[in-house]
Design a protein around this motif. Structure first.
Motif, PDB file in Angstrom:
ATOM      1  N   ILE A  34       0.840  -1.202   0.000  1.00 20.11           N
ATOM      2  CA  ILE A  34       0.000   0.000   0.000  1.00 20.11           C
ATOM      3  C   ILE A  34       0.875   1.252   0.000  1.00 20.11           C
ATOM      4  O   ILE A  34       0.624   2.200  -0.751  1.00 20.11           O
ATOM      5  CB  ILE A  34      -0.961  -0.007   1.203  1.00 20.11           C
ATOM      6  N   ALA A  38       1.228   4.078  -2.983  1.00 22.38           N
ATOM      7  CA  ALA A  38       0.983   5.496  -2.694  1.00 22.38           C
ATOM      8  C   ALA A  38       2.243   6.341  -2.878  1.00 22.38           C
ATOM      9  O   ALA A  38       2.226   7.537  -2.602  1.00 22.38           O
ATOM     10  CB  ALA A  38       0.457   5.645  -1.270  1.00 22.38           C
ATOM     11  N   ASP A  39       3.316   5.715  -3.345  1.00 22.70           N
ATOM     12  CA  ASP A  39       4.600   6.398  -3.564  1.00 22.70           C
ATOM     13  C   ASP A  39       5.146   7.065  -2.304  1.00 22.70           C
ATOM     14  O   ASP A  39       5.758   8.133  -2.362  1.00 22.70           O
ATOM     15  CB  ASP A  39       4.495   7.435  -4.700  1.00 22.70           C
ATOM     16  N   ILE A  40       4.949   6.423  -1.184  1.00 21.10           N
ATOM     17  CA  ILE A  40       5.494   6.925   0.082  1.00 21.10           C
ATOM     18  C   ILE A  40       6.970   6.547   0.143  1.00 21.10           C
ATOM     19  O   ILE A  40       7.347   5.407  -0.142  1.00 21.10           O
ATOM     20  CB  ILE A  40       4.726   6.345   1.281  1.00 21.10           C
TER      21      ILE A  40
END
Length: 67
Positions: A34, A38-40
């Motif tokens: 996840i 979300a490109d975290i």
């Protein structure tokens, strides 16, 4: 004498801990997916399994599998 899960915990306790660790590892893998979707990032770096403690959980599980 070195303590191992086998001589400290009952078989049912070992099974319970193993199942909990497996579930925790699955949840952390899902969280990692996840977060990646979300490109975290952390300081611009893509998150890794070690950021979520997945490798540490796998090492604990390996100790149970060698009992």
């Amino acid at each position: 004498m070195k303590s191992t899960p086998d001589n400290v915990l009952t078989e049912s306790e070992q099974t319970l801990i193993q199942k909990a660790l497996i579930n925790l590892c699955d949840l952390k893998r899902e969280a990692l997916e996840i977060a990646r979707a979300a490109d975290i990032t952390i300081d611009g770096k893509e998150l890794t399994e070690s950021d979520f403690g997945i490798s540490a959980i796998q090492m604990l599980l390996a100790k149970f599998n060698h009992v």
